[in-house]
Design a protein around this motif. Structure first.
Motif, PDB file in Angstrom:
ATOM      1  N   SER A 202      -5.144 -11.642  -7.971  1.00  0.00           N
ATOM      2  CA  SER A 202      -5.134 -10.457  -7.099  1.00  0.00           C
ATOM      3  C   SER A 202      -3.738 -10.228  -6.518  1.00  0.00           C
ATOM      4  O   SER A 202      -3.328  -9.094  -6.308  1.00  0.00           O
ATOM      5  CB  SER A 202      -6.181 -10.566  -5.996  1.00  0.00           C
ATOM      6  OG  SER A 202      -5.709 -11.358  -4.931  1.00  0.00           O
TER       7      SER A 202
ATOM      8  N   ALA B  27      -1.687  -8.741  -9.279  1.00  0.00           N
ATOM      9  CA  ALA B  27      -2.080  -7.343  -9.509  1.00  0.00           C
ATOM     10  C   ALA B  27      -1.770  -6.459  -8.301  1.00  0.00           C
ATOM     11  O   ALA B  27      -2.039  -5.254  -8.350  1.00  0.00           O
ATOM     12  CB  ALA B  27      -3.567  -7.263  -9.847  1.00  0.00           C
ATOM     13  N   ARG B  28      -1.223  -7.053  -7.225  1.00  0.00           N
ATOM     14  CA  ARG B  28      -0.926  -6.310  -5.995  1.00  0.00           C
ATOM     15  C   ARG B  28      -2.176  -5.570  -5.511  1.00  0.00           C
ATOM     16  O   ARG B  28      -2.154  -4.363  -5.284  1.00  0.00           O
ATOM     17  CB  ARG B  28       0.205  -5.301  -6.226  1.00  0.00           C
ATOM     18  CG  ARG B  28       1.526  -5.914  -6.618  1.00  0.00           C
ATOM     19  CD  ARG B  28       2.242  -6.474  -5.402  1.00  0.00           C
ATOM     20  NE  ARG B  28       3.609  -6.882  -5.684  1.00  0.00           N
ATOM     21  CZ  ARG B  28       3.990  -8.164  -5.866  1.00  0.00           C
ATOM     22  NH1 ARG B  28       3.098  -9.151  -5.824  1.00  0.00           N
ATOM     23  NH2 ARG B  28       5.267  -8.448  -6.074  1.00  0.00           N
ATOM     24  N   LEU B  29      -3.251  -6.306  -5.424  1.00  0.00           N
ATOM     25  CA  LEU B  29      -4.540  -5.723  -5.083  1.00  0.00           C
ATOM     26  C   LEU B  29      -5.189  -6.584  -4.009  1.00  0.00           C
ATOM     27  O   LEU B  29      -5.637  -7.704  -4.280  1.00  0.00           O
ATOM     28  CB  LEU B  29      -5.422  -5.685  -6.348  1.00  0.00           C
ATOM     29  CG  LEU B  29      -6.760  -4.992  -6.281  1.00  0.00           C
ATOM     30  CD1 LEU B  29      -6.607  -3.519  -5.905  1.00  0.00           C
ATOM     31  CD2 LEU B  29      -7.475  -5.101  -7.626  1.00  0.00           C
ATOM     32  N   ALA B  30      -5.225  -6.085  -2.768  1.00  0.00           N
ATOM     33  CA  ALA B  30      -5.848  -6.836  -1.678  1.00  0.00           C
ATOM     34  C   ALA B  30      -7.362  -6.830  -1.877  1.00  0.00           C
ATOM     35  O   ALA B  30      -7.950  -5.782  -2.134  1.00  0.00           O
ATOM     36  CB  ALA B  30      -5.486  -6.201  -0.332  1.00  0.00           C
TER      37      ALA B  30
ATOM     38  N   PRO C 134       8.032   1.686   3.464  1.00  0.00           N
ATOM     39  CA  PRO C 134       8.248   0.761   4.590  1.00  0.00           C
ATOM     40  C   PRO C 134       9.519  -0.066   4.380  1.00  0.00           C
ATOM     41  O   PRO C 134       9.933  -0.293   3.240  1.00  0.00           O
ATOM     42  CB  PRO C 134       7.011  -0.142   4.548  1.00  0.00           C
ATOM     43  CG  PRO C 134       5.969   0.659   3.849  1.00  0.00           C
ATOM     44  CD  PRO C 134       6.706   1.512   2.865  1.00  0.00           C
TER      45      PRO C 134
ATOM     46  N   MET D 221       1.947  -2.776   1.631  1.00  0.00           N
ATOM     47  CA  MET D 221       1.616  -1.370   1.413  1.00  0.00           C
ATOM     48  C   MET D 221       1.026  -1.171   0.018  1.00  0.00           C
ATOM     49  O   MET D 221       0.022  -0.480  -0.152  1.00  0.00           O
ATOM     50  CB  MET D 221       2.877  -0.514   1.609  1.00  0.00           C
ATOM     51  CG  MET D 221       2.645   0.982   1.686  1.00  0.00           C
ATOM     52  SD  MET D 221       2.698   1.804   0.105  1.00  0.00           S
ATOM     53  CE  MET D 221       4.428   1.897  -0.244  1.00  0.00           C
TER      54      MET D 221
ATOM     55  N   MET E  23      -0.511  -3.466  -1.776  1.00  0.00           N
ATOM     56  CA  MET E  23      -1.810  -4.152  -1.880  1.00  0.00           C
ATOM     57  C   MET E  23      -2.912  -3.405  -1.140  1.00  0.00           C
ATOM     58  O   MET E  23      -4.033  -3.316  -1.625  1.00  0.00           O
ATOM     59  CB  MET E  23      -1.684  -5.600  -1.384  1.00  0.00           C
ATOM     60  CG  MET E  23      -0.740  -6.397  -2.280  1.00  0.00           C
ATOM     61  SD  MET E  23      -0.770  -8.189  -2.105  1.00  0.00           S
ATOM     62  CE  MET E  23      -2.420  -8.641  -2.565  1.00  0.00           C
ATOM     63  N   GLN E  24      -2.561  -2.855   0.044  1.00  0.00           N
ATOM     64  CA  GLN E  24      -3.578  -2.139   0.835  1.00  0.00           C
ATOM     65  C   GLN E  24      -3.882  -0.764   0.236  1.00  0.00           C
ATOM     66  O   GLN E  24      -5.026  -0.319   0.258  1.00  0.00           O
ATOM     67  CB  GLN E  24      -3.110  -1.991   2.285  1.00  0.00           C
ATOM     68  CG  GLN E  24      -2.883  -3.303   3.035  1.00  0.00           C
ATOM     69  CD  GLN E  24      -4.129  -4.163   3.123  1.00  0.00           C
ATOM     70  OE1 GLN E  24      -5.260  -3.668   3.047  1.00  0.00           O
ATOM     71  NE2 GLN E  24      -3.930  -5.473   3.238  1.00  0.00           N
TER      72      GLN E  24
ATOM     73  N   ARG F  50      -3.740   0.134  -2.914  1.00  0.00           N
ATOM     74  CA  ARG F  50      -4.551  -0.049  -4.120  1.00  0.00           C
ATOM     75  C   ARG F  50      -5.966  -0.482  -3.760  1.00  0.00           C
ATOM     76  O   ARG F  50      -6.941  -0.041  -4.380  1.00  0.00           O
ATOM     77  CB  ARG F  50      -3.856  -1.040  -5.067  1.00  0.00           C
ATOM     78  CG  ARG F  50      -2.580  -0.431  -5.663  1.00  0.00           C
ATOM     79  CD  ARG F  50      -1.617  -1.469  -6.206  1.00  0.00           C
ATOM     80  NE  ARG F  50      -2.133  -2.234  -7.337  1.00  0.00           N
ATOM     81  CZ  ARG F  50      -2.199  -1.776  -8.594  1.00  0.00           C
ATOM     82  NH1 ARG F  50      -1.785  -0.559  -8.860  1.00  0.00           N
ATOM     83  NH2 ARG F  50      -2.656  -2.542  -9.563  1.00  0.00           N
TER      84      ARG F  50
END
Lengths: 95, 485
Positions: free
Chosen positions: A12, A15-18, A91, B341, B343-344, B346
């Motif tokens: 995860s 995949a940069r997926l929280a 950001p 940013m 991760m949130q 997505r």
């Protein structure tokens, strides 16, 4: 088990997926079942078989390197969640 | 006969002889959509204003005799095609407010012909699904039975054509996403050969498998719409520069000398009895029409679903990396830093099935697993493709079921991803082999749900598929049935 919860957590991040705790739990079970199913591919002998990345035989598609119209900055920025002048604003990256 | 019951070819004739105007036709469809869409939910966006303007422009063209095959015909498109100035959501929250700055090539082509784009159609999010239940805009309901799924991922496209909400639709097919819903909704759907139709401007799912195709009420309409969209596009380097024949001219009804293969591996346990009977009946029809039917073998069929779910998810994980909240799409506003940013955003933007496939694909490509999963699947893909090339040495086309069962009930497979994946068992192999295939109506189950017949053709031989499908249609009445709706 084909995959552990810790591995799912690691993927995860790749995949940069929280994912929530509940999602990590259910995905561990679901990915485990799917990976168990795809295991059947290992029963096939593929020694010497050339992998297929593209099903239609093709040569490289070349084109002349010419200047052609593209998006204006306004078009390119038209869906930007945040912008500053003609740039996408994100950001802070460097503290 | 009401306007919305006319086929593409019938409407063409009435527009050309000025019996109907494009504005009348468009208004008839807009009324039909307003009356039926609350129950079917096939549309994400109805283009009421732009459609009327396009119809007026078409009428002006018709008045001065500038007629193309699609002038003034209301066509709906899956919400995966970029359409300049219109929202393109891919049925995802992450693209919920995305306005395309440009047209996909297939959209440009039908616009050049002055077709009327009447709306953007519901689908499984990012074309991932077999039931159209994975949509941020709600499930689509099958017009033949509103408690059943229409199939997916082009469920909105098939349901809209079945419910007479547009005369034809465009969809995409990565593992059966045109053919399976066409089968479940009793309409005609074709996946052309990979490279036959441009993918430029089509939101990518699995780039080595995705292909654009028509969904229509009969085979002639399918030929007409394919003609409009097929051909090389310099903007898509995987589109193939090979001549596009005159498809309508090929609809001769003559099947003499045609050799049809029945792949024995497709008629196995798990195939619904009503589906088996309908496909056997269709086989008998083809024998009566003069075709020679023989058994063939595609020995690696059983491995296709496993192969597909590694290759498609790997490609999807790469393609969907672009949704990062930077340039377009949803951005989470509670992020602590840039990575957070991503991760949130997505997490908030993608639905459960898309997350599942991104995760599976990322895993299959990750260090230490690449050879065991992704590379292995690509080698198995070679074997599957070779099966088809071998079979096409012996026969001109293959005849199979489209789906193992008629449309299942809404919710039935939602919590069992693997069972859902297995509903694509007969359609996935053609995508892996890169060849063309068509689904056409061939019967109904005991509880009145449609059954489809699949014909799989040689690469770039859409013509034989259309001729073979058209001859069956001429000999049967299935395509004339419409939902009691």
């Amino acid at each position: 088990m084909k995959i552990t919860r810790a591995e799912v957590e690691h993927v995860s991040r790749l995949a940069r997926l929280a994912l929530s705790e509940a999602e990590l739990d259910s995905l561990t079970d679901e990915m485990d079942a799917i990976l168990d199913y795809v295991e059947q591919l290992k029963t096939l002998d593929t020694e010497g078989i050339v992998p297929t990345a593209h099903a239609v035989p093709m040569e490289n598609a070349f084109r002349p390197d010419e200047i052609r119209p593209g998006f204006t900055p306004e078009q390119a920025l038209s869906n930007a969640p945040d912008r500053a002048d003609s740039a996408f604003r994100v950001p802070r990256i460097i503290e | 006969m009401t306007i919305y019951d006319l086929t593409l070819a019938e409407l063409r004739a009435r527009l050309d002889n000025r019996e109907l105007s494009a504005v009348e036709v468009t208004n008839a469809y807009l009324s039909r959509i307003a009356a039926t869409n609350p129950a079917v939910n096939a549309f994400i966006t109805v283009c009421s204003d732009t459609a009327i303007a396009e119809a007026q422009a078409a009428d002006q063209a018709l008045a001065i005799g500038e007629v193309t095959p699609l002038t003034g015909l209301p066509i709906a498109v899956k919400d995966i095609f970029n359409t300049a100035g219109l929202r393109t959501t891919c049925a995802s929250r992450i693209l919920g407010n995305y306005i395309s700055p440009y047209d996909a090539t297939v959209i440009s082509r039908i616009k050049e012909q002055k077709a009327v784009i009447i709306g953007k159609l519901n689908m499984d999010e990012f074309a991932m699904g077999s039931s159209n239940e994975n949509s941020a805009f709600g499930a689509v309901h099958n017009p033949w039975n509103l408690k059943h799924v229409p199939g997916g991922s082009s469920g909105g496209s098939a349901a809209c054509v079945a419910a007479r909400q547009a005369v034809a639709a465009l969809g995409t097919d990565t593992g059966g996403s045109i053919r399976q819903p066409a089968s479940h909704c009793s309409v005609v759907g074709m996946k052309p050969t990979y490279g036959r139709v441009s993918r430029y401007g089509v939101v990518a799912y699995a780039s080595s498998l995705d292909q654009v195709g028509p969904i229509t009420r009969n085979v002639r309409d399918c030929a007409l719409l394919l003609q409009a969209i097929a051909g090389h596009d310099p903007a898509d380097s995987t589109s193939v520069n090979t001549p596009v024949p005159d498809y309508q001219a090929g609809l001769t009804g003559d099947l003499k000398g045609l050799r049809i293969g029945l792949p024995q591996e497709y008629f196995i346990e798990g195939l619904d009895n009503d589906v088996r009977k309908a496909v056997e009946q269709a086989t008998a029809t083809y024998r009566d029409l003069g075709a020679e039917v023989v058994e063939v073998s595609l020995p690696h069929t059983a491995y296709a679903v496993a192969c597909y779910y590694l290759i498609a998810t790997a490609e999807a994980s790469s393609n969907l990396a672009r949704y990062d909240g930077v340039r377009y799409g949803l951005r989470a506003d509670n992020a602590e830093n840039l990575i957070d940013m991503y991760m949130q955003s997505r997490a908030a933007g993608f639905g459960a099935e898309v997350k599942r496939r991104i995760m599976l694909g990322t895993y299959a490509l990750s260090s230490g697993y690449y050879d065991a999963y992704y590379l292995k699947a690509q080698k198995v893909r070679t074997l599957i493709r070779q099966d088809f090339l071998d079979a096409f040495e012996k026969v001109d086309t293959l005849l199979t079921p489209v789906a193992p069962t008629p449309a299942f009930a809404l919710g039935e497979k939602l919590n069992d991803p693997l069972q859902m994946y297995l509903s694509d068992i007969y359609t996935i192999p053609a995508n892996l082999a890169g060849t063309c295939a068509i689904s056409l109506p061939c019967g109904f189950s005991a509880n009145n749900l449609p059954i489809g017949l699949q014909l799989i053709g040689k690469p770039f031989d859409e013509m034989t598929l259309l001729r073979t499908a058209h001859a069956f249609e001429q000999a049967t009445e299935w395509h004339k049935r419409k939902p009691d709706f």
